[in-house]
Design a protein around this motif. Sequence first.
Motif, short mmCIF file in Angstrom:
data_model
loop_
_atom_site.label_atom_id
_atom_site.label_comp_id
_atom_site.label_asym_id
_atom_site.label_seq_id
_atom_site.Cartn_x
_atom_site.Cartn_y
_atom_site.Cartn_z
N THR A 12 0.83 -1.21 0.00
CA THR A 12 0.00 0.00 0.00
C THR A 12 0.86 1.26 0.00
O THR A 12 0.59 2.22 -0.74
N GLY A 13 1.92 1.24 0.82
CA GLY A 13 2.81 2.38 0.87
C GLY A 13 3.48 2.64 -0.47
O GLY A 13 3.60 3.79 -0.91
N GLN A 14 3.91 1.57 -1.14
CA GLN A 14 4.55 1.70 -2.45
C GLN A 14 3.58 2.23 -3.50
O GLN A 14 3.94 3.07 -4.33
N LEU A 15 2.35 1.73 -3.45
CA LEU A 15 1.34 2.22 -4.40
C LEU A 15 1.06 3.70 -4.19
O LEU A 15 0.90 4.46 -5.16
N LEU A 16 1.00 4.12 -2.94
CA LEU A 16 0.76 5.52 -2.64
C LEU A 16 1.94 6.39 -3.10
O LEU A 16 1.75 7.49 -3.64
N ARG A 17 3.16 5.90 -2.87
CA ARG A 17 4.35 6.64 -3.34
C ARG A 17 4.33 6.76 -4.85
O ARG A 17 4.62 7.82 -5.41
N PHE A 18 4.02 5.65 -5.53
CA PHE A 18 3.97 5.66 -6.98
C PHE A 18 2.91 6.63 -7.49
O PHE A 18 3.14 7.40 -8.43
N ALA A 19 1.72 6.59 -6.85
CA ALA A 19 0.64 7.50 -7.26
C ALA A 19 1.06 8.96 -7.07
O ALA A 19 0.76 9.82 -7.90
N TRP A 20 1.79 9.24 -5.99
CA TRP A 20 2.24 10.60 -5.73
C TRP A 20 3.26 11.06 -6.77
O TRP A 20 3.17 12.18 -7.30
N LEU A 21 4.19 10.19 -7.12
CA LEU A 21 5.19 10.53 -8.14
C LEU A 21 4.54 10.73 -9.50
O LEU A 21 4.91 11.63 -10.26
N GLU A 22 3.54 9.90 -9.80
CA GLU A 22 2.82 10.06 -11.07
C GLU A 22 2.02 11.37 -11.07
O GLU A 22 1.95 12.05 -12.10
N ALA A 23 1.44 11.71 -9.92
CA ALA A 23 0.70 12.97 -9.83
C ALA A 23 1.64 14.16 -10.05
O ALA A 23 1.29 15.13 -10.74
N LEU A 24 2.84 14.09 -9.46
CA LEU A 24 3.82 15.16 -9.68
C LEU A 24 4.24 15.23 -11.16
O LEU A 24 4.42 16.32 -11.70
N SER A 25 4.37 14.07 -11.79
CA SER A 25 4.73 14.05 -13.20
C SER A 25 3.65 14.69 -14.07
O SER A 25 3.94 15.20 -15.16
N CYS A 26 2.42 14.65 -13.59
CA CYS A 26 1.29 15.23 -14.32
C CYS A 26 1.03 16.69 -13.94
O CYS A 26 -0.03 17.24 -14.29
N ALA A 27 1.98 17.33 -13.23
CA ALA A 27 1.74 18.68 -12.72
C ALA A 27 1.38 19.66 -13.83
O ALA A 27 0.43 20.45 -13.71
N PHE A 28 2.13 19.63 -14.93
CA PHE A 28 1.85 20.54 -16.05
C PHE A 28 0.47 20.27 -16.62
O PHE A 28 -0.33 21.20 -16.83
N ALA A 29 0.17 18.99 -16.86
CA ALA A 29 -1.14 18.63 -17.42
C ALA A 29 -2.27 19.00 -16.47
O ALA A 29 -3.31 19.51 -16.89
N ALA A 30 -2.08 18.74 -15.17
CA ALA A 30 -3.11 19.06 -14.19
C ALA A 30 -3.37 20.55 -14.14
O ALA A 30 -4.53 21.00 -14.08
N ALA A 31 -2.30 21.35 -14.19
CA ALA A 31 -2.47 22.81 -14.19
C ALA A 31 -3.18 23.27 -15.44
O ALA A 31 -4.04 24.17 -15.40
N LEU A 32 -2.86 22.66 -16.58
CA LEU A 32 -3.52 23.03 -17.84
C LEU A 32 -5.00 22.70 -17.79
O LEU A 32 -5.84 23.51 -18.20
N PHE A 33 -5.34 21.54 -17.26
CA PHE A 33 -6.75 21.16 -17.15
C PHE A 33 -7.48 22.06 -16.16
O PHE A 33 -8.64 22.41 -16.37
#
Length: 267
Positions: A12-33
């Motif tokens: 669970t901890g690894q999945l949450l870390r991965f989700a967080w890193l993926e969310a950070l990777s999507c920062a530009f896209a998230a801001a654009l949306f």
Amino acid sequence: MDSLINHARTLTGQLLRFAWLEALSCAFAAALFAGMAAVELLPTAPVAHYDLLLGFGLLLTLVAWATGWEIGRDVAAVAGCHLLGLVLELVKVRAGSWSYPHPALTKVGGVPLYSGFMYAAVGSFVCTSWRLLGLRLSGYRPRLMVLLAAAAYANFLTNRWCPDLRWPIALLLVLATARSSVHFTVGARRYRMPLALSFTLIGFFLWLAENIATALGAWRYPYQLHTWQPVSVAVWSSWALLIVVVFVLVTPGAVRRGASARYTEAR
């Protein structure tokens, strides 16, 4: 029992870390949306929505570069994605594949210039993922991938007038990446995923994002002009192929950034 609970907690901890890193990777896209959503909520504005989004996209790019979130090579790769996206948009809108219904000063051939930022957002995601996840490729064939990515992009441009070869190209890509894997780090652990699977999964999430974008009125397919409907699942394959094009464009610069982003060409 205790070991099972500990394993579940670790997973669970690894999945949450991965989700967080993926969310950070999507920062530009998230801001654009977020910008797209905010513009749609504006009742009236002296500047057309598409023009506002162009200015917002330029501002996002400057902020990403000024803060060091994206380095010079990243910005150049993202700009390349923007340019390829604009060319594709000009061809597709002219062919009637989709349209941008709102007026704007910064529309060329029916295409608002901000639209290239949607492709730039995909490039930003790939660049940032290289850095945050410490990506490395094994069994990667760069020359062959360049040829297949070029074929996929050419097919995007011509499939309204010539036979659509997406499935033969997709099959060739599966064969070309049969022994290719992407290695990434989450926390203190290293993982591996087949490269073709990563393209497929990213394409799926891009398809989901397109559903959100069309619901916000960023662009519309002909069957969405009167009443919004979900984007056809068939478009998932287009996004999976497009991520290959972006990946091939971004990868050389990412590889040159350091030892954590290397690939080995299959002999």
